[in-house]
Scaffold this motif. Structure first.
Motif, short mmCIF file in Angstrom:
data_model
loop_
_atom_site.label_atom_id
_atom_site.label_comp_id
_atom_site.label_asym_id
_atom_site.label_seq_id
_atom_site.Cartn_x
_atom_site.Cartn_y
_atom_site.Cartn_z
N SER A 94 0.82 -1.21 0.00
CA SER A 94 0.00 0.00 0.00
C SER A 94 0.85 1.25 0.00
CB SER A 94 -0.91 0.01 1.22
OG SER A 94 -1.72 -1.12 1.24
N PHE A 95 2.00 1.18 0.63
CA PHE A 95 2.89 2.36 0.70
C PHE A 95 4.28 1.97 0.17
CE2 PHE A 95 -0.34 2.86 3.96
CZ PHE A 95 -0.84 4.13 3.66
N GLU B 151 6.56 3.53 -1.17
CA GLU B 151 7.66 4.47 -0.99
C GLU B 151 8.42 4.24 0.32
OE1 GLU B 151 4.51 5.12 -0.77
OE2 GLU B 151 4.11 6.35 0.99
N VAL B 152 7.84 3.48 1.22
CA VAL B 152 8.50 3.25 2.51
C VAL B 152 9.58 2.19 2.32
CG1 VAL B 152 8.19 2.54 4.90
CG2 VAL B 152 6.38 3.80 3.73
N LEU C 223 5.28 1.74 10.03
CA LEU C 223 4.12 1.42 9.18
C LEU C 223 3.37 0.20 9.73
CD1 LEU C 223 2.49 1.85 6.58
CD2 LEU C 223 4.15 0.40 5.40
N TRP D 88 0.10 8.45 6.80
CA TRP D 88 -0.38 7.16 6.25
C TRP D 88 -1.85 6.94 6.61
CZ3 TRP D 88 4.47 4.75 8.78
CH2 TRP D 88 5.58 4.98 7.95
N VAL E 184 -4.00 8.86 4.39
CA VAL E 184 -4.15 8.24 3.07
C VAL E 184 -5.17 7.11 3.13
CG1 VAL E 184 -2.97 6.89 1.29
CG2 VAL E 184 -1.82 8.85 2.35
#
Ligand code: ATP
Ligand code: MG
Lengths: 418, 282
Positions: free
Chosen positions: A88-89, A91-92, A101, A164, A167
């Motif tokens: 889902s993220f 970029e992490v 996260l 987060w 989002v």
């Protein structure tokens, strides 16, 4: 009869002050009632304000792809959840960031996924959409218990985590629903996974044992003392000591239970059986005293009528006197048990104060009780435990109130109109 | 239950009743004492209430006990079915016989005694149960009815005998306490005779009732003495004169005078009796 006008004027003179004092007395009574009610409602309102949010919980929607080809027991659900979050993220990348996260969801999320997959193994090889429990910090912020604008230290979520969360919320992947966990789970280190089920069941078993032991014993004692016992020093001594027993601090009963039931009879520690036995000791004098008062209040003419017909004393009591005394006896029993339900101290002594996750299967399995759970949670530093403490108190109060309502209902049912 | 069914039941009952009463209706010599007190002494916590009373209670006769308040009439009548046993601090000396057997003998069973000597109290005291259950209670505990039908018959018959059946036939399931005072007292009489006792003790049975209800019960006593030996305590001289065959005058724990009711009221021997029946003391 010459003093009649005299009497009248005397009465007329004092009338005013008599009426006045009557009014004062009534006002005083009213004030006392209002005062009591006010305190009660303050208590209720403050606990409800604190506790109502615990009945809701936040969940996060994850799309987890469960790879095919893996044997059911070998699946690493924790890994799957983490992978889904990373997906889902994307970029992490950094390790620390990843850990932050993962902290959005509860450590229980993996179990929820596992349960779902085991329930329906055809899910293997597909992407599963699942609502998992959010971590307690996310839960508190999402429900608005802790304002979003406070410092990260207070809300215990970093700005990045808040980002987060934002989002996820925008994507509609955060929801708050009824907190079933509170009623189905046992204790847990994680507030979002903790529930009062063990405590409720433990309390239920204990009170059941308590009623089963103390009601027949108490009523029979009362019947014997009131109807059959000879009037002598020895019986008087017993009577006085029953009254004394009613005033003994409850923790002493706990110590007695510890010394006798646990150390002498070696009954299982922490079990509702022992809890119920200790509570029964505590409730017994209350029931005896209430039942005796109820028996005493039965008009002797009823007893005489039965005896004169040739009923034996036991028949007279069982057929007539005891049924007439039932409303009072039952009220005493329910009030005594309601008090037992809220009792903590004696249960601490016999070890019903443990960290217990699994539901007790029998009255011999270890369990806690509602008030003890309150005591345990009140000690926890997490704020989420704070609201759960209040919620547990609310649940306890609801139980006690319904028992008192039951007392009123039983009274109505058994009351005999003359 | 419909009235028709009840009528049929009442008829069945009536025929049943003959057989039920056949045993007890054996004619006995009326001059023979059914019960007798000999030198009966009663103390409450050491204070004498009865100081040596002798009295014969004749078979199928009404014996009235009269006397001023506190003279021991209730104490005496309660000795006849041992209701004084339940009072703490009450000591009883002397003998009371029922059919020549001492009821205070150690081997006497009170339950049996009280099923033979029934009692009606001053204040009507029906059980807070249905009219039916009130009357059925005695037969039930003594196992007098073989089945439900038999019990129904006993209940209806007892209510009829007590002159209450017509008034309550449609509401046997109502609470006994919902009746009027006079009806309640008749219910208590029905309850007492349902056990088919031999002696019925009545302690001021009409003192809580109005004149009409009183007349009804006096009439009833007249009917009941065909079958039962009756002892009645009363404060009403007229009542004693109307209903009783024999009268005993109590004074300060002693029987001052006893004898034929007519004689006691028309020609008393003792001065105190004369004063009392004339209404000068008491
Ligand atoms: N339960 C008791 N305990 C102690 N004393 C009693 C008790 N019952 C009666 N007495 C006493 O015994 C005496 C006789 O009482 P009893 O009730 O037999 O009188 P009574 O003739 O029935 O009077 P009344 O016409 O007012 O009913 C009285 O002095 C009374 O105070
Ligand atoms: Mg009396």
């Amino acid at each position: 009869m010459s003093n009649i006008p005299n009497t009248r004027s005397h009465v007329a003179e004092t009338l005013k002050s008599r009426h006045r004092s009557e009014r004062y007395f009534r006002l005083l009574g009213l004030a006392a009632t209002i005062f009591g009610l006010a305190f009660l409602s303050i208590l209720f309102v403050s606990i409800t304000m604190k506790g109502y949010s615990a009945f809701q919980k936040t969940s996060i929607l994850l799309n987890v792809s469960v790879e095919a080809g893996e044997a059911l027991p070998a699946i690493n659900y924790q890994g799957l959840i983490k992978a889904s979050l990373r997906q889902s993220f994307p970029e992490v990348k950094k390790r620390q960031a990843k850990r932050a996260l993962y902290g959005l969801v509860s450590s229980g999320a993996a179990y929820e996924l596992r349960a779902k997959v085991i329930d329906n193994p055809t899910l293997i090889g597909t992407t599963v959409a699942i609502w998992v429990t959010a971590s307690d910090d996310v839960d508190m912020v999402s429900k608005g218990v802790i304002p979003r604008g406070t410092t990260p230290a207070v809300r215990r979520l970093s700005d990045r985590q808040m980002g987060w969360l934002g989002v996820l919320e925008n994507e509609g992947r955060v929801k708050t629903g009824f907190n079933w966990t509170l009623f189905t789970a046992g204790d847990s280190r994680e507030p979002e996974l903790a529930g009062v089920a063990v405590a409720m069941l433990g309390s239920f078993y204990s009170v059941l044992v308590c009623i089963v032991l103390s009601f027949p014993l108490g009523v029979m004692t009362a019947v014997y003392l009131e109807e059959f016992a000879p009037r002598n020093r020895w019986i008087e001594f017993v009577e006085i000591n029953i009254n004394n027993l009613a005033a003994v601090p409850s923790i002493v009963f706990g110590l007695l239970g510890l010394a006798v039931f646990l150390n002498v009879f070696n009954l299982p520690r922490s079990s509702p059986l022992i809890g119920g036995m200790v509570l029964a000791l505590m409730t017994l004098p209350t029931i005896v005293i209430a039942s005796r008062a109820a028996l005493k209040a039965v008009p002797p003419s009823v007893r005489d009528a039965a005896l004169a017909l040739g009923a034996s004393p036991v028949q007279a009591v069982l057929h007539h006197v005891l049924p007439l005394a039932m409303p009072g006896t039952l009220t005493g029993t329910v009030i005594g048990t309601a008090r037992a339900l809220g009792e903590t101290a004696p249960l601490l002594m016999i070890g019903m104060v443990a960290f217990i996750v699994d539901l007790p299967e029998t009255i011999l399995s270890p369990a806690t009780a509602l008030p003890v759970q309150v005591f345990l949670w009140a000690d926890q530093p997490e704020r989420a435990f704070g609201e759960r403490t209040a919620a547990a108190i609310l649940i306890l109060l609801v139980f006690i109130c319904s028992m008192n309502l039951l007392a009123v209902a039983l009274r109505r049912k058994f009351e005999i109109r003359w | 239950m419909s009235a028709l069914v009840l009528d049929q039941m009442a008829q069945a009952m009536a025929s049943n009743a003959e057989s039920r009463f056949a045993a007890s209706a054996v004619t006995q010599d009326a001059s023979k004492a059914k019960m007798a007190a000999q030198d009966l002494r009663v103390q409450y916590d050491g204070v004498t209430a009865l100081g040596g009373v002798n009295l014969d209670i004749l078979h199928n006769r009404v014996t009235a006990l009269i006397g001023p308040s506190g003279c021991g009439k209730s104490t005496f009548i309660r000795c006849l079915n041992r209701m004084n046993d339940v009072i703490a601090g009450c000591t009883i000396l002397g003998t009371v016989t029922l059919d020549d057997e001492n009821i205070y003998a150690p081997d006497q069973d009170v339950v049996l005694l009280r099923s033979r000597v029934g009692m009606v109290f001053q204040k009507p005291n029906p059980f807070p149960k249905s009219i039916y259950d009130n009357v059925a209670y005695g037969p039930r505990i003594h196992g007098l009815a073989p089945d439900k039908k038999g019990l129904d018959a006993i209940v209806n018959e007892s209510l009829s005998r007590a002159g209450l059946f017509e008034e309550v036939r449609d509401r046997l399931d109502d609470s006994g306490t919902s009746l009027s005072g006079g009806q309640q007292q008749r219910l208590c009489i029905a309850r007492a005779i349902a056990v088919e006792p031999e002696v019925i003790l009545m302690d001021e049975p009409c003192s809580a009732l109005d004149p009409i209800a009183t007349a009804r019960i006096e009439e009833l006593i007249g009917e009941l003495k065909q079958r039962y030996t009756i002892v009645i305590v009363t404060h009403s001289m007229q009542q004693a004169a109307r209903v009783s065959d024999k009268t005993a005058f109590f004074h300060l724990g002693h029987i001052v005078e006893e004898g034929d009711t007519k004689q006691i009221f028309s020609n008393p021997v003792d001065e105190r009796t004369r004063d009392y029946v004339m209404g000068r003391i008491g």
